[in-house]
Design an enzyme around this catalytic site. Structure first.
Site, PDB file in Angstrom:
ATOM      1  N   CYS A  11       0.936  -1.146   0.013  1.00 32.58           N
ATOM      2  CA  CYS A  11       0.059  -0.061   0.031  1.00 32.58           C
ATOM      3  C   CYS A  11       0.884   1.395   0.134  1.00 32.58           C
ATOM      4  O   CYS A  11       2.062   1.159  -0.336  1.00 32.58           O
ATOM      5  CB  CYS A  11      -0.993  -0.056   1.158  1.00 32.58           C
ATOM      6  SG  CYS A  11      -0.376   0.250   2.822  1.00 32.58           S
ATOM      7  N   ASN A  14       2.168   1.724   4.263  1.00 34.04           N
ATOM      8  CA  ASN A  14       2.479   0.584   5.069  1.00 34.04           C
ATOM      9  C   ASN A  14       2.016   0.442   6.609  1.00 34.04           C
ATOM     10  O   ASN A  14       2.654  -0.159   7.257  1.00 34.04           O
ATOM     11  CB  ASN A  14       3.759   0.078   4.943  1.00 34.04           C
ATOM     12  CG  ASN A  14       4.320  -1.931   5.489  1.00 34.04           C
ATOM     13  OD1 ASN A  14       5.301  -2.023   6.013  1.00 34.04           O
ATOM     14  ND2 ASN A  14       3.270  -2.385   5.110  1.00 34.04           N
ATOM     15  N   CYS A  16      -1.766   1.040   7.277  1.00 36.07           N
ATOM     16  CA  CYS A  16      -3.109   0.799   7.546  1.00 36.07           C
ATOM     17  C   CYS A  16      -3.657  -0.832   6.680  1.00 36.07           C
ATOM     18  O   CYS A  16      -3.527  -1.529   7.209  1.00 36.07           O
ATOM     19  CB  CYS A  16      -3.923   1.903   6.843  1.00 36.07           C
ATOM     20  SG  CYS A  16      -4.082   3.433   7.568  1.00 36.07           S
ATOM     21  N   ARG A  17      -3.666  -0.572   5.389  1.00 36.39           N
ATOM     22  CA  ARG A  17      -4.138  -1.548   4.469  1.00 36.39           C
ATOM     23  C   ARG A  17      -3.276  -2.837   4.165  1.00 36.39           C
ATOM     24  O   ARG A  17      -3.681  -3.943   4.312  1.00 36.39           O
ATOM     25  CB  ARG A  17      -4.395  -1.183   3.022  1.00 36.39           C
ATOM     26  CG  ARG A  17      -5.644   0.055   2.917  1.00 36.39           C
ATOM     27  CD  ARG A  17      -5.727   0.550   1.716  1.00 36.39           C
ATOM     28  NE  ARG A  17      -4.663   1.582   1.330  1.00 36.39           N
ATOM     29  CZ  ARG A  17      -4.693   2.114   0.398  1.00 36.39           C
ATOM     30  NH1 ARG A  17      -5.542   1.885  -0.624  1.00 36.39           N
ATOM     31  NH2 ARG A  17      -3.885   2.969   0.098  1.00 36.39           N
ATOM     32  N   SER A  18      -1.958  -2.474   3.883  1.00 35.09           N
ATOM     33  CA  SER A  18      -0.981  -3.854   3.692  1.00 35.09           C
ATOM     34  C   SER A  18      -0.929  -4.520   5.004  1.00 35.09           C
ATOM     35  O   SER A  18      -0.575  -5.539   4.796  1.00 35.09           O
ATOM     36  CB  SER A  18       0.213  -3.364   3.005  1.00 35.09           C
ATOM     37  OG  SER A  18       0.964  -2.335   3.548  1.00 35.09           O
ATOM     38  N   ASP A 125      -8.899   3.072   1.160  1.00 40.04           N
ATOM     39  CA  ASP A 125      -8.057   3.672   1.916  1.00 40.04           C
ATOM     40  C   ASP A 125      -8.663   4.203   3.209  1.00 40.04           C
ATOM     41  O   ASP A 125      -9.350   5.260   3.131  1.00 40.04           O
ATOM     42  CB  ASP A 125      -7.030   4.660   1.441  1.00 40.04           C
ATOM     43  CG  ASP A 125      -5.786   5.108   2.442  1.00 40.04           C
ATOM     44  OD1 ASP A 125      -5.808   4.569   3.555  1.00 40.04           O
ATOM     45  OD2 ASP A 125      -4.952   5.783   1.861  1.00 40.04           O
TER      46      ASP A 125
END
Length: 159
Positions: A11, A14, A16-18, A125
């Site tokens: 993401c 690095n 939140c999402r990943s 996001d």
């Protein structure tokens, strides 16, 4: 391909999402008995948060649903180049990775979710959002995990 598959989630920062995808997928691999056969990592296309833990809202969402929150942010670097699969969270990340000429190893996470339509393949996001946005991100990731596990099985069976 090496003896152990390497799946890397990507993401922007690095945090939140990943890292959420990394920890959710690790739990799924553990449950499927595949943890020893697949190395899971994550990174960001930027280095803004290198060395930091995941965002507190990510950590809260993970822990509330029984996942680990262990994570230290990294920027995409040569340590990630060996990944058998680079799983991007949105189309912008795909473009960033394609500029690095990584071949056909780059895929959007939601392409593994059969319920995701062609116009909704980006993982939202949540960074500027609310706790509900972090929950929606977790749900999008979880929906893609069965398809990603099927890819792992097919890849390992073909090795």
């Amino acid at each position: 391909m090496s003896e152990q598959l390497h799946v890397c989630f990507v993401c922007t920062g690095n945090i939140c999402r990943s890292p959420m995808a990394q920890n959710i997928f690790r739990a799924a691999l553990d449950e499927a008995g595949l943890a020893g056969r697949v190395r899971v990592s994550s990174c960001g296309t930027s280095g803004w948060h290198t060395g930091e833990p995941a965002d507190n809202r990510t950590r809260t969402e993970l822990l509330a649903h029984g996942y680990s929150d262990a994570h230290v942010a990294e920027q995409f670097s040569p340590t990630h180049f060996d990944a058998d699969l680079l799983v991007a969270m949105d189309a912008g990340h795909v473009r960033d990775l394609e500029r690095k000429r990584l071949g056909n190893r780059v895929r959007l996470l939601r392409t593994f979710d059969p319920t995701a339509g062609p116009d909704s393949l980006d993982v939202s996001d949540p960074y500027y959002g609310t706790s509900e946005d972090f929950a929606a991100t977790r749900e999008q990731i979880e929906a893609a995990v069965p398809g990603l596990l099927a890819w792992v099985h097919a890849t390992l069976d073909g090795a």
